[in-house]
Scaffold this motif. Structure first.
Motif, PDB file in Angstrom:
ATOM      1  N   PHE A  27       0.785  -1.232   0.000  1.00 31.05           N
ATOM      2  CA  PHE A  27       0.000   0.000   0.000  1.00 31.05           C
ATOM      3  C   PHE A  27       0.821   1.289   0.000  1.00 31.05           C
ATOM      4  N   MET A  28       2.004   1.279   0.607  1.00 26.05           N
ATOM      5  CA  MET A  28       2.788   2.508   0.659  1.00 26.05           C
ATOM      6  C   MET A  28       3.085   3.067  -0.732  1.00 26.05           C
ATOM      7  N   PRO A  29       3.573   2.255  -1.686  1.00 23.48           N
ATOM      8  CA  PRO A  29       3.811   2.792  -3.031  1.00 23.48           C
ATOM      9  C   PRO A  29       2.534   3.292  -3.704  1.00 23.48           C
ATOM     10  N   VAL A  30       1.402   2.625  -3.426  1.00 19.26           N
ATOM     11  CA  VAL A  30       0.133   3.035  -4.028  1.00 19.26           C
ATOM     12  C   VAL A  30      -0.315   4.387  -3.472  1.00 19.26           C
ATOM     13  N   PHE A  31      -0.155   4.587  -2.165  1.00 17.83           N
ATOM     14  CA  PHE A  31      -0.476   5.888  -1.572  1.00 17.83           C
ATOM     15  C   PHE A  31       0.438   6.971  -2.139  1.00 17.83           C
ATOM     16  N   GLU A  32       1.720   6.655  -2.278  1.00 19.25           N
ATOM     17  CA  GLU A  32       2.666   7.641  -2.797  1.00 19.25           C
ATOM     18  C   GLU A  32       2.332   8.025  -4.237  1.00 19.25           C
ATOM     19  N   ALA A  33       1.951   7.024  -5.051  1.00 20.93           N
ATOM     20  CA  ALA A  33       1.592   7.296  -6.445  1.00 20.93           C
ATOM     21  C   ALA A  33       0.284   8.059  -6.547  1.00 20.93           C
ATOM     22  N   THR A  34      -0.571   7.926  -5.538  1.00 20.88           N
ATOM     23  CA  THR A  34      -1.829   8.667  -5.506  1.00 20.88           C
ATOM     24  C   THR A  34      -1.592  10.125  -5.119  1.00 20.88           C
TER      25      THR A  34
END
Length: 233
Positions: A6-13
């Motif tokens: 989830f961390m990379p997904v939050f960062e990309a968001t």
């Protein structure tokens, strides 16, 4: 897992320009699944006293309910953030009820948008009724189950269909178990509509009177629950 997924997904968001590849990839994602051998028992009962993910130090893995809750919580927060930014959002649709305890299905009822398998619903009429009332979609895979958990003749797919649960056929692992190709056009143009309106008898071969009966029964049951709630106030 929570950080790696989830961390990379939050960062990309939050900053799509800094993660262009992942940002584009996420536009093609519709949901999050969780796949494992549900028959493996963890021995841990998830509760408010359970350690937080960053505090988990036991050798054994967390329980199914523990995993499901934290995936659900992260997807919910992620969806709220992405919706504010005008981005596409995701469903939480785990493998659930293929094996293991009934608590898996109870957890999914409270957290999931839809589930895969749901075989163990046959052991609990109450949970069947709840999934029927909420019309939680269930993707069932009799061919896959036949190879792994339950022989084809004992699969509850037909029973669930006759009871009015919202189910669909799935290959589960297309390269291993598929017999035919799936095409949405075979359901008709209005397949997302409820009741007879969404039924194209030329495509489904299901009589309109049957679709009407199922829809009326579902509405009656929902009204029964609503009236019972009001009278209990």
């Amino acid at each position: 897992m929570l950080e790696n997924i989830f961390m990379p997904v939050f960062e990309a968001t939050i900053n799509p320009q800094a993660h262009p590849d992942l940002s584009v990839f996420l536009k093609h994602i519709t949901g999050f699944d969780s796949v494992d051998d549900e028959s493996k028992h963890s021995g841990h009962m998830f509760s408010s006293k359970s350690p937080k993910p960053q505090e988990w130090t036991m050798e054994k893995n967390p329980s199914y309910t523990y995993y499901a809750y934290y995936m659900y919580a992260n997807v919910t927060v992620l969806n709220s953030l992405r919706k504010e930014r005008g981005m596409n959002t995701f469903l939480f649709r785990p493998h659930c009820g293929e094996a293991g305890a009934l608590t898996h299905l109870m957890t999914a009822f409270m957290t999931a948008d839809n589930i895969s398998h749901g075989l163990n619903l046959k052991k609990s009429p109450v949970l069947q009724y709840l999934f029927f009332l909420a019309q939680i979609p269930i993707a069932m895979s009799p061919l896959s189950n036949n190879s792994l958990f339950l022989e084809y003749a004992k699969n509850p797919f037909l029973d669930f269909l006759q009871k009015g649960l919202m189910i669909s056929l799935s290959t589960d692992d297309p390269m291993q178990f598929h017999f035919t190709k799936e095409k949405a056009k075979f359901l008709g143009d209005n397949y997302l509509e409820e009741g007879p309106t969404g039924n194209d008898i030329r495509k489904t071969n299901v009589a309109q009177i049957r679709m009407a009966y199922r829809y009326e029964t579902w509405c009656y049951e929902l009204n029964l629950i609503a009236e019972g709630t009001k009278s209990g106030e």
